[in-house]
Motif scaffolding. Structure first.
Motif, PDB file in Angstrom:
ATOM      1  N   ARG A  38     -17.108   9.889   4.349  1.00  0.00           N
ATOM      2  CA  ARG A  38     -17.214  11.345   4.477  1.00  0.00           C
ATOM      3  C   ARG A  38     -16.251  11.868   5.530  1.00  0.00           C
ATOM      4  N   GLU A  39     -16.150  11.164   6.659  1.00  0.00           N
ATOM      5  CA  GLU A  39     -15.244  11.579   7.733  1.00  0.00           C
ATOM      6  C   GLU A  39     -13.789  11.476   7.284  1.00  0.00           C
ATOM      7  N   ILE A  40     -13.462  10.404   6.579  1.00  0.00           N
ATOM      8  CA  ILE A  40     -12.090  10.222   6.074  1.00  0.00           C
ATOM      9  C   ILE A  40     -11.743  11.342   5.104  1.00  0.00           C
ATOM     10  N   ALA A  41     -12.657  11.640   4.191  1.00  0.00           N
ATOM     11  CA  ALA A  41     -12.418  12.692   3.200  1.00  0.00           C
ATOM     12  C   ALA A  41     -12.166  14.035   3.871  1.00  0.00           C
ATOM     13  N   ALA A  42     -12.971  14.341   4.890  1.00  0.00           N
ATOM     14  CA  ALA A  42     -12.822  15.625   5.572  1.00  0.00           C
ATOM     15  C   ALA A  42     -11.485  15.721   6.305  1.00  0.00           C
ATOM     16  N   ARG A  43     -11.081  14.650   6.946  1.00  0.00           N
ATOM     17  CA  ARG A  43      -9.840  14.672   7.725  1.00  0.00           C
ATOM     18  C   ARG A  43      -8.607  14.726   6.829  1.00  0.00           C
ATOM     19  N   LEU A  44      -8.677  14.066   5.676  1.00  0.00           N
ATOM     20  CA  LEU A  44      -7.504  13.991   4.797  1.00  0.00           C
ATOM     21  C   LEU A  44      -7.552  15.027   3.680  1.00  0.00           C
ATOM     22  N   PHE A  45      -8.614  15.838   3.648  1.00  0.00           N
ATOM     23  CA  PHE A  45      -8.768  16.900   2.645  1.00  0.00           C
ATOM     24  C   PHE A  45      -8.755  16.341   1.215  1.00  0.00           C
ATOM     25  N   ILE A  46      -9.524  15.271   1.033  1.00  0.00           N
ATOM     26  CA  ILE A  46      -9.703  14.674  -0.286  1.00  0.00           C
ATOM     27  C   ILE A  46     -11.202  14.453  -0.490  1.00  0.00           C
ATOM     28  N   THR A  47     -11.593  14.089  -1.706  1.00  0.00           N
ATOM     29  CA  THR A  47     -13.010  13.877  -1.976  1.00  0.00           C
ATOM     30  C   THR A  47     -13.442  12.471  -1.554  1.00  0.00           C
ATOM     31  N   GLU A  48     -14.751  12.298  -1.357  1.00  0.00           N
ATOM     32  CA  GLU A  48     -15.267  10.968  -1.034  1.00  0.00           C
ATOM     33  C   GLU A  48     -14.982   9.988  -2.160  1.00  0.00           C
ATOM     34  N   VAL A  95     -11.565   8.681  -1.722  1.00  0.00           N
ATOM     35  CA  VAL A  95     -11.554   7.689  -0.638  1.00  0.00           C
ATOM     36  C   VAL A  95     -12.025   6.333  -1.164  1.00  0.00           C
ATOM     37  N   LYS A  96     -13.138   6.332  -1.898  1.00  0.00           N
ATOM     38  CA  LYS A  96     -13.672   5.081  -2.459  1.00  0.00           C
ATOM     39  C   LYS A  96     -12.648   4.418  -3.366  1.00  0.00           C
ATOM     40  N   ASN A  97     -11.953   5.220  -4.180  1.00  0.00           N
ATOM     41  CA  ASN A  97     -10.932   4.662  -5.078  1.00  0.00           C
ATOM     42  C   ASN A  97      -9.794   4.033  -4.290  1.00  0.00           C
ATOM     43  N   HIS A  98      -9.372   4.712  -3.213  1.00  0.00           N
ATOM     44  CA  HIS A  98      -8.299   4.154  -2.378  1.00  0.00           C
ATOM     45  C   HIS A  98      -8.743   2.836  -1.738  1.00  0.00           C
ATOM     46  N   VAL A  99      -9.969   2.795  -1.233  1.00  0.00           N
ATOM     47  CA  VAL A  99     -10.473   1.574  -0.598  1.00  0.00           C
ATOM     48  C   VAL A  99     -10.526   0.439  -1.622  1.00  0.00           C
ATOM     49  N   LEU A 123       0.812  -1.203   0.000  1.00  0.00           N
ATOM     50  CA  LEU A 123       0.000   0.000   0.000  1.00  0.00           C
ATOM     51  C   LEU A 123       0.853   1.263   0.000  1.00  0.00           C
ATOM     52  N   SER A 124       0.317   2.297  -0.629  1.00  0.00           N
ATOM     53  CA  SER A 124       0.978   3.596  -0.619  1.00  0.00           C
ATOM     54  C   SER A 124       0.758   4.275   0.731  1.00  0.00           C
ATOM     55  N   ALA A 125       1.503   5.356   0.971  1.00  0.00           N
ATOM     56  CA  ALA A 125       1.368   6.081   2.236  1.00  0.00           C
ATOM     57  C   ALA A 125      -0.054   6.609   2.409  1.00  0.00           C
ATOM     58  N   ARG A 126      -0.632   7.131   1.338  1.00  0.00           N
ATOM     59  CA  ARG A 126      -1.988   7.662   1.423  1.00  0.00           C
ATOM     60  C   ARG A 126      -2.996   6.538   1.673  1.00  0.00           C
ATOM     61  N   GLU A 127      -2.794   5.396   1.018  1.00  0.00           N
ATOM     62  CA  GLU A 127      -3.688   4.258   1.249  1.00  0.00           C
ATOM     63  C   GLU A 127      -3.613   3.798   2.695  1.00  0.00           C
ATOM     64  N   LEU A 128      -2.418   3.842   3.286  1.00  0.00           N
ATOM     65  CA  LEU A 128      -2.278   3.462   4.698  1.00  0.00           C
ATOM     66  C   LEU A 128      -3.042   4.417   5.602  1.00  0.00           C
ATOM     67  N   ASP A 129      -3.012   5.711   5.270  1.00  0.00           N
ATOM     68  CA  ASP A 129      -3.778   6.686   6.048  1.00  0.00           C
ATOM     69  C   ASP A 129      -5.263   6.346   6.007  1.00  0.00           C
ATOM     70  N   VAL A 130      -5.759   6.067   4.806  1.00  0.00           N
ATOM     71  CA  VAL A 130      -7.170   5.728   4.642  1.00  0.00           C
ATOM     72  C   VAL A 130      -7.485   4.425   5.366  1.00  0.00           C
ATOM     73  N   ALA A 131      -6.607   3.429   5.220  1.00  0.00           N
ATOM     74  CA  ALA A 131      -6.840   2.122   5.825  1.00  0.00           C
ATOM     75  C   ALA A 131      -6.961   2.224   7.337  1.00  0.00           C
ATOM     76  N   ARG A 132      -6.119   3.009   7.963  1.00  0.00           N
ATOM     77  CA  ARG A 132      -6.150   3.123   9.422  1.00  0.00           C
ATOM     78  C   ARG A 132      -7.408   3.826   9.904  1.00  0.00           C
ATOM     79  N   MET A 133      -7.928   4.737   9.099  1.00  0.00           N
ATOM     80  CA  MET A 133      -9.186   5.384   9.472  1.00  0.00           C
ATOM     81  C   MET A 133     -10.364   4.449   9.254  1.00  0.00           C
ATOM     82  N   VAL A 134     -10.301   3.620   8.212  1.00  0.00           N
ATOM     83  CA  VAL A 134     -11.325   2.597   8.015  1.00  0.00           C
ATOM     84  C   VAL A 134     -11.341   1.657   9.220  1.00  0.00           C
ATOM     85  N   ALA A 135     -10.151   1.263   9.680  1.00  0.00           N
ATOM     86  CA  ALA A 135     -10.054   0.354  10.823  1.00  0.00           C
ATOM     87  C   ALA A 135     -10.574   0.984  12.108  1.00  0.00           C
TER      88      ALA A 135
END
Length: 212
Positions: free
Chosen positions: A173-183, A186-190, A155-167
């Protein structure tokens, strides 16, 4: 559209009969077989070719968790849903880790059960509200900030950020707001992480990160 083929796996004959009567009146659902335990289920699954298996958690000879683990490996096209009176962590996390498509409690409504069967047949994960609440609460207690997990190097660094928030139980929506990216991002990363790690859904992703 063909009917969803369902296999009933429960050691109580009365429960199997009740489920059969409930499901047989539903359009688009066909009960194709019954089994009293995991051993019997594995013996008939190739013959009856179910799309969905409704599996009790606690059964003699082979319980639901072991059966689901075997089905995932030997019959991956079968979506297994636990339908049980037991909501202990060992059953919930064991079943989901083993590849279950869902976990419902037997006090769910007939409509909830029918909807869950249809959703599972489409590849969706289904959890009763008490089980979902237990899962999210447990994941939020887990230390997911920096611990290594199998496949992390993919996983990339950004994917790891998303993964840890999923966990941690965060929604897109919450992940997007915290990481300043679109929903959508986030879906694409997941989706990318699930593909890289060979996982079915974000529930299994969360379990992988927390070592469940």
């Amino acid at each position: 559209m063909s009917a969803v083929r369902v296999l009933l796996v429960d050691d109580q004959e009365l429960m199997r009969q009740g489920l059969r009567k409930l499901l047989e009146i539903e359009e688009g659902i066909e009960v194709v077989g019954e089994a009293a335990d995991g051993v019997a289920a594995l013996a008939v699954v190739a013959e009856v070719r179910p799309d969905v298996a409704l599996v009790d958690a606690r059964m003699p000879r082979m319980d639901g968790v072991e059966l689901i683990t075997r089905l995932t490996v030997e019959h991956p096209s079968v979506a297994a849903i636990v339908l049980s009176t037991f909501d202990e962590d060992d059953y919930i996390f064991g079943a989901l880790r083993g590849g279950a498509a869902g976990y419902l409690l037997k006090d769910c409504s007939p409509d909830e059960l029918v909807t869950a069967i249809r959703q599972a047949s489409r590849g969706e994960t289904v959890l009763s509200n008490p089980v979902a609440a237990r899962l999210v609460a447990d994941l939020r207690r887990e230390p997911v900030g920096g611990g290594a997990f199998p496949g992390q190097e993919l996983l990339s660094a950004r994917e790891l950020d998303v993964a840890r928030m999923v966990a941690a139980g965060a929604a897109n929506r919450e992940i997007a707001a915290r990481l300043f990216i679109t929903e959508g991002t986030v879906k694409n990363h997941v989706s990318s992480m699930l593909r890289k790690l060979g996982l079915r859904d974000r529930t299994q992703l969360a379990l992988r990160l927390t070592g469940r």
